[in-house]
Design an enzyme around this catalytic site. Sequence first.
Site, PDB file in Angstrom:
ATOM      1  N   SER A 192       0.215  -1.033   0.334  1.00  0.00           N
ATOM      2  CA  SER A 192      -0.083  -0.260   0.527  1.00  0.00           C
ATOM      3  C   SER A 192       0.631   1.227   0.448  1.00  0.00           C
ATOM      4  CB  SER A 192      -1.005   0.404   1.750  1.00  0.00           C
ATOM      5  OG  SER A 192      -2.135   0.721   1.492  1.00  0.00           O
ATOM      6  N   ASP A 209      10.039   5.692 -10.010  1.00  0.00           N
ATOM      7  CA  ASP A 209       9.550   6.554 -11.546  1.00  0.00           C
ATOM      8  C   ASP A 209      10.505   7.762 -10.759  1.00  0.00           C
ATOM      9  OD1 ASP A 209       8.102   4.570 -11.628  1.00  0.00           O
ATOM     10  OD2 ASP A 209       6.141   5.425 -10.915  1.00  0.00           O
ATOM     11  N   LYS A 246      -0.969  -4.157  -3.264  1.00  0.00           N
ATOM     12  CA  LYS A 246      -1.790  -3.903  -2.332  1.00  0.00           C
ATOM     13  C   LYS A 246      -2.727  -2.830  -3.918  1.00  0.00           C
ATOM     14  CE  LYS A 246      -5.875  -3.153   0.362  1.00  0.00           C
ATOM     15  NZ  LYS A 246      -5.810  -1.967   0.447  1.00  0.00           N
TER      16      LYS A 246
END
Length: 724
Positions: free
Chosen positions: A490, A501, A515
Amino acid sequence: MTIAERAVTRNHRSSLLKVAGLSAALGLALLVPGLSGLHAKIEEPASYQPVSPTIDQARANILIARQLQFTHFRDLGISDELSGDVFDAYLNYLDGQRIYLTQQDIDALSQVKGRLGSALKTGQLQPGFDIYNLVQQRIIERLKFAKEMISAGVSELNFSTDEKIRVDRSEAPWETDKAALDQLWIKRIKNAVLAQRLNGADDEAIEETLLRRYEGQLKRVYQARSEDAFQAYMNAFAGMWDPHTSYFSPRTSENFNINMSLSLEGIGAVLQSDNEYTKIVRLVPGGPASKQGQLQPADRIVSVAQEEEKPVNVIGWRLDEVVDLIRGPRNSIVTLEVIPANASDETITRSIAISRDEVKLEEQSASKDIIQLDRSGAAYNIGVITIPTFYADFQAMQAGDPNYKSTTRDVRKLIDELKQDGVDGIVMDLRNNGGGALHEANDLVGLFIDKGPTVQIRNASNEVQVLDDRDPTVAYDGPLVVLVNRMSASASEIFAGAIQDYGRGLVVGSQTFGKGTVQAVRPLNHGQLKITQSKFYRVSGGSTQHKGVIPDIEIPSRIDKSRIGEDALDHALPWDQIEAVPHTRYFDFSGIIDELRTRHDDRFNTNPEFSLLQKEIDFLNQQRQIDYVSLNIDERTEHHNQIESTRLTIANARRELRGETPFEELEDLEKWQDEQVADPDNTDDELDFVIREGGHIMADLLELDQRMASILAPTQFAVKTEVP
């Protein structure tokens, strides 16, 4: 002739099963084999009172069906195909190991398989309740069968045959009829007896333990309530949309509201029902179970014992009842008997004593350390920040306390302290961090970038919300490594994905949980529905759902990916992607990543700690691949001894690496483990080498490209590319 042989050689007779409450709509005339010889000894039939649906439940069912069809993230209608899937999921919940029902039962029940969907749309619950009542009747029959066998004396059982029993029957065919099921249960009982003999119990103690177990299960069946059937049926139904969508009964809702997903139950563990077991989903950071160190995710609870009291078998118990049993006053001891996640079969258990306590916010707080590396005369000081969860003291925040605690605030302070200590780089340890406050993940990313988006959230209407960091200040601009593992989920995945990224650092470890969905709890007229309403996406466009974050450099893990992780759950939402949002790319690691991996592999192949970890993983994988166990005493003893010997060998190899004296026997190891977990000041250094490897990767980064030392030089900013 043994009791087992007598049980299966007697003539079986057929009779019509009369289950009170079977609806005319079902049209079930279940002609099934009657009582076996052992059953015939029982003077009276089971006094089970069939449960029936209520008007409130029917209304709640209609509301649930509407919510699922029109507000869930997944666009899924209630069709004939879905009806069959609900039928299969419901039977899997009620008899997941296929040990109570026969193929004859399944054939009879299949008359309604294609009609459950239309009934669920309109609140017609009786078909689901009829199935539930039949399964309860079958459970009673099996448990009485088992009790009679045990009462006749386990010394009657023959352990010199070449019989084997299948470890996991979840995908096994249903036994054809009652006679075949009798044979299976004889094997199950022999397996249970054999396992306890191998653990040193005598026959009298074995009989007492097993009788208490079966009597406890029988008691729970007789106490079945309408709410048990309704919750099981609704969860089978809701689970068609995704595994995180579920129905909470009024009682379960109360626990959920008080304890945040049942996470604070006296030991600090998130629990869920898993067929007839209660399973550990995850441990709450800073909680008693986490600090004690022996309980692990995917362990299944067999019994619960209070101080100086006999264990209470909880197989077949409702989740809320197990929760109540585990609860208790602070500083009292509760002992859980569990089937370890890596056990080769369900008869292998261990007892874990845990001192109950509250989970304190400060014990979940981020912490720091410094590791020192000497590499060919060059010294490196690497800062380590461990974040157990993403937390925030909301009450203090709402009260206007300027010093309220939160992950981001604490990490900022730790970064300042590490910079004052002159560290060469920072390793962020997010292993076993199951997530928490979303805004904290967003703010934490902001400590390492100047500004920009951190995560995208898409709802069922395809509307995308972008969370971003608007603060141009950077708390730390140096080289960064993020450690993750399968239990990182999460909010942890949002942070790790954003760092990856942005090219802001390297992600190291194993594939994360996956998740990537957001749930909301919605009230019903009867209970609550937890429903998935949106999905997380990285700034690069890919979802964290199902796939998680793939590390740049992988380190093997003991955790069984086939049992833990989003992709191990039925009906999990798939991975997909949306458009990327413009964001800075600070560094391009493509030119050095191969060299970084080569250096890591070289260390891995020569580091004795890594070698030992790989041996342990190989051993655990071998245990997981066992499909059958022998019921022959000699073969089973040899297998048991081999497992115990391997455990001792691995433990002693680790002790020798640390310069400690090896244990002579397994009992010495277990005694030492008990002493370790009983010491509140004890710290486990077992995985320090993973953190140290993160430090070595950091040093590799600096050696290969000194530009990694700071993101603030203007030449280091990548050009933002606008998404077309």
